[in-house]
Design a protein around this motif. Structure first.
Motif, PDB file in Angstrom:
ATOM      1  N   LEU A   1      17.837  25.070  63.351  1.00  0.00           N
ATOM      2  CA  LEU A   1      19.146  24.485  63.058  1.00  0.00           C
ATOM      3  C   LEU A   1      19.303  24.230  61.560  1.00  0.00           C
ATOM      4  N   GLY A   2      18.233  23.784  60.915  1.00  0.00           N
ATOM      5  CA  GLY A   2      18.298  23.478  59.496  1.00  0.00           C
ATOM      6  C   GLY A   2      18.534  24.682  58.609  1.00  0.00           C
ATOM      7  N   ALA A   3      18.275  25.887  59.123  1.00  0.00           N
ATOM      8  CA  ALA A   3      18.515  27.096  58.325  1.00  0.00           C
ATOM      9  C   ALA A   3      19.984  27.208  57.939  1.00  0.00           C
ATOM     10  N   PHE A   4      20.887  26.745  58.790  1.00  0.00           N
ATOM     11  CA  PHE A   4      22.314  26.819  58.467  1.00  0.00           C
ATOM     12  C   PHE A   4      22.638  25.994  57.229  1.00  0.00           C
ATOM     13  N   ASN A   5      22.016  24.837  57.124  1.00  0.00           N
ATOM     14  CA  ASN A   5      22.235  23.979  55.972  1.00  0.00           C
ATOM     15  C   ASN A   5      21.559  24.533  54.723  1.00  0.00           C
ATOM     16  N   VAL A   6      20.288  24.876  54.845  1.00  0.00           N
ATOM     17  CA  VAL A   6      19.504  25.328  53.693  1.00  0.00           C
ATOM     18  C   VAL A   6      20.123  26.556  53.050  1.00  0.00           C
ATOM     19  N   TYR A   7      20.520  27.527  53.871  1.00  0.00           N
ATOM     20  CA  TYR A   7      20.933  28.817  53.309  1.00  0.00           C
ATOM     21  C   TYR A   7      22.435  28.930  53.076  1.00  0.00           C
ATOM     22  N   LEU A   8      23.181  27.883  53.383  1.00  0.00           N
ATOM     23  CA  LEU A   8      24.539  27.792  52.847  1.00  0.00           C
ATOM     24  C   LEU A   8      24.519  27.045  51.517  1.00  0.00           C
TER      25      LEU A   8
ATOM     26  N   GLY B   1      17.835  14.176  61.677  1.00  0.00           N
ATOM     27  CA  GLY B   1      17.792  15.558  61.195  1.00  0.00           C
ATOM     28  C   GLY B   1      18.954  16.421  61.639  1.00  0.00           C
ATOM     29  N   ALA B   2      19.225  16.468  62.937  1.00  0.00           N
ATOM     30  CA  ALA B   2      20.272  17.355  63.448  1.00  0.00           C
ATOM     31  C   ALA B   2      21.654  16.938  62.952  1.00  0.00           C
ATOM     32  N   ALA B   3      21.941  15.642  62.952  1.00  0.00           N
ATOM     33  CA  ALA B   3      23.247  15.171  62.499  1.00  0.00           C
ATOM     34  C   ALA B   3      23.457  15.452  61.017  1.00  0.00           C
ATOM     35  N   HIS B   4      22.397  15.347  60.231  1.00  0.00           N
ATOM     36  CA  HIS B   4      22.542  15.595  58.793  1.00  0.00           C
ATOM     37  C   HIS B   4      22.910  17.053  58.529  1.00  0.00           C
ATOM     38  N   VAL B   5      22.391  17.969  59.341  1.00  0.00           N
ATOM     39  CA  VAL B   5      22.720  19.384  59.169  1.00  0.00           C
ATOM     40  C   VAL B   5      24.220  19.601  59.348  1.00  0.00           C
ATOM     41  N   LEU B   6      24.790  19.019  60.380  1.00  0.00           N
ATOM     42  CA  LEU B   6      26.223  19.192  60.627  1.00  0.00           C
ATOM     43  C   LEU B   6      27.065  18.511  59.547  1.00  0.00           C
ATOM     44  N   CYS B   7      26.637  17.343  59.086  1.00  0.00           N
ATOM     45  CA  CYS B   7      27.373  16.668  58.013  1.00  0.00           C
ATOM     46  C   CYS B   7      27.364  17.499  56.738  1.00  0.00           C
ATOM     47  N   ALA B   8      26.203  18.040  56.404  1.00  0.00           N
ATOM     48  CA  ALA B   8      26.113  18.871  55.202  1.00  0.00           C
ATOM     49  C   ALA B   8      26.956  20.128  55.340  1.00  0.00           C
ATOM     50  N   LEU B   9      26.933  20.734  56.515  1.00  0.00           N
ATOM     51  CA  LEU B   9      27.688  21.970  56.721  1.00  0.00           C
ATOM     52  C   LEU B   9      29.182  21.767  56.549  1.00  0.00           C
TER      53      LEU B   9
ATOM     54  N   ILE C   1      27.524  35.083  58.525  1.00  0.00           N
ATOM     55  CA  ILE C   1      26.573  36.053  59.077  1.00  0.00           C
ATOM     56  C   ILE C   1      25.196  35.849  58.474  1.00  0.00           C
ATOM     57  N   PHE C   2      25.167  35.593  57.174  1.00  0.00           N
ATOM     58  CA  PHE C   2      23.877  35.430  56.514  1.00  0.00           C
ATOM     59  C   PHE C   2      23.107  34.232  57.070  1.00  0.00           C
ATOM     60  N   VAL C   3      23.781  33.071  57.193  1.00  0.00           N
ATOM     61  CA  VAL C   3      23.054  31.891  57.667  1.00  0.00           C
ATOM     62  C   VAL C   3      22.617  32.076  59.120  1.00  0.00           C
ATOM     63  N   MET C   4      23.376  32.817  59.912  1.00  0.00           N
ATOM     64  CA  MET C   4      22.951  33.087  61.286  1.00  0.00           C
ATOM     65  C   MET C   4      21.730  33.998  61.308  1.00  0.00           C
ATOM     66  N   VAL C   5      21.693  34.959  60.399  1.00  0.00           N
ATOM     67  CA  VAL C   5      20.510  35.822  60.302  1.00  0.00           C
ATOM     68  C   VAL C   5      19.290  35.008  59.902  1.00  0.00           C
ATOM     69  N   MET C   6      19.464  34.089  58.948  1.00  0.00           N
ATOM     70  CA  MET C   6      18.329  33.272  58.512  1.00  0.00           C
ATOM     71  C   MET C   6      17.865  32.328  59.620  1.00  0.00           C
ATOM     72  N   ALA C   7      18.789  31.848  60.447  1.00  0.00           N
ATOM     73  CA  ALA C   7      18.384  31.041  61.598  1.00  0.00           C
ATOM     74  C   ALA C   7      17.568  31.885  62.580  1.00  0.00           C
ATOM     75  N   LEU C   8      17.968  33.145  62.748  1.00  0.00           N
ATOM     76  CA  LEU C   8      17.203  34.051  63.601  1.00  0.00           C
ATOM     77  C   LEU C   8      15.815  34.303  63.024  1.00  0.00           C
TER      78      LEU C   8
END
Length: 410
Positions: A375-382, A42-50, A71-78
């Protein structure tokens, strides 16, 4: 052989072959693949997608929009962090934030009245989702696994265009030919057909208030010119271009196999019992509930678990393997400004982040899922805004902004 010169059947096989194998594995052990797969990959896939997503959009978006997306993806992670404290509040905030970025992407990607139409549709979808919040989360969970289809189509279409630009265009007797010119004998492509139809539809729609007569597609115009060509003199390229064939093959594993599973074709082969080592990590009822439709029967809950686990694992394959191979140009573009995303540095970072998440899982599986969700919010919302802009590249250019144009040409 370079990826862009290989027959399209090769990358199609890269995806179809593991999809068939994964379908068999997931049917045999849905609980184990679901629980262990997300823990390990899971975690590695997020970074690969990003790194692929950022590389794909970076040149077209520019620095200012890039900062806004960050900024948006950081807000969604929050917001997802808030969900760990108050699930009800967090889910409502995440729904509103997700719809806001889709509306924002439509606003940046469209011109004139189409902006207001798109934002109105997003507002209506938001209201409906607030009414049926459990269904929204069910559709989001499963739909997220299908988002890579948009990027696969985008890659195949750009590959086709790259190959065409490298091939000499023969000049015909009537003077047609040369780079960027249409051959009179070639058939219309799927994208051109969509643009012609949409233009015709909107033009007729604007006439409905003034006249009862609708105009037909023009008999002699530049847009549908290839439809009138004599197929006996057809250009070697066919109407089903390699990119479209590639997209259709992907539908076999992305839609065909899940439909068969949901229809009950594989019921007799599905292992509905969670292995003991998985049960010690996570409650099987929790695993089932996380993927089931609202008010699902036990039978359908198991089917949805199989479908979700299968598509999630293919989601990982696409981002972690396929796009890391064929997306080296996009990754290289990003690496010129951010060296950490290239070479051993990136994989060292992916391993370090994965180890940290594994340690959390080792202490408590449910806490690990919460950390992975943040962590996955960065991938989903980009993914969401970039996917919207890629889909908008199918529209006529005068309907969309320069942002979409640059993304379509890049």
């Amino acid at each position: 052989m370079h990826e862009e010169t290989r027959p399209i059947a090769v990358p199609a096989a890269w995806l179809l072959a593991p999809a068939l194998l994964l379908a068999i594995l997931v049917i045999a052990q849905p609980f184990a693949v679901n629980v262990i797969g997300v823990m390990v990959l899971g975690a590695a896939h997020v970074l690969c997608a990003l790194r692929y997503l950022a590389g794909r959009v970076s040149l077209a978006a520019g620095a200012q929009l890039g900062r806004q997306l960050a900024i948006f993806v950081m807000v969604m992670a929050l917001v997802r962090a808030v969900t760990t404290l108050d699930a009800g509040l967090g889910h409502h905030l995440e729904l509103l934030g997700s719809m806001a970025v889709i509306g924002f992407a439509c606003w940046l990607g469209l011109h004139g009245r189409l902006r207001y139409l798109a934002v109105g549709l997003v507002a209506a979808a938001t209201a409906l989702s607030l009414i049926e919040l459990p269904w929204y989360w069910h559709l989001l969970a499963h739909g997220h696994n299908l988002v890579p289809l948009i990027f696969l189509w985008d890659w195949a279409r750009r590959r086709d265009r790259s190959l065409e630009s490298n091939q000499p265009q023969p000049r015909s007797a009537d003077g047609w030919g040369g780079a960027g010119r249409e051959q009179p004998g070639s058939l219309i492509s799927a994208g051109d057909a969509a643009r012609v139809f949409l233009t015709w539809f909107v033009n007729n729609l604007s006439r409905l208030g003034r006249t009862s007569k609708l105009v037909c597609l023009p008999a002699r115009s530049s847009a549908p010119r290839r439809l009138r060509a004599d197929t006996a003199q057809a250009h070697p390229r066919t109407s089903l271009g390699p990119g479209l064939k590639f997209a259709l093959v992907n539908l076999i594993w992305a839609l065909g196999i899940p439909v068969l599973i949901l229809a009950g074709v594989a019921d007799r082969f599905i292992n509905e019992v969670s292995p003991d080592f998985v049960t010690r990590l996570a409650d099987p009822a929790y695993v089932l509930a996380s993927t089931a439709q609202p008010h699902s029967s036990p039978e359908m809950a198991v089917r949805f678990l199989v479908v979700f686990t299968y598509l999630q694992t293919m989601h990982y394959v696409v981002w972690m393997v396929f796009f890391q191979v064929v997306g080296r140009r996009e990754i290289g573009d990003l690496g010129q400004r951010l060296p950490v995303v290239q070479g051993w540095r990136f994989w060292a970072l992916a391993l370090a982040v994965s180890v940290l998440v594994w340690l959390v899982y080792a202490s408590n599986y449910y806490l690990g899922r919460q950390v992975y969700g943040i962590l996955g919010a960065f991938n989903v919302y980009l993914e969401q805004p970039v996917a919207v802009w890629l889909l908008l590249t199918m529209l006529p250019s005068h309907w969309t902004t320069d942002l979409v144009g640059r993304l379509g040409r890049s």
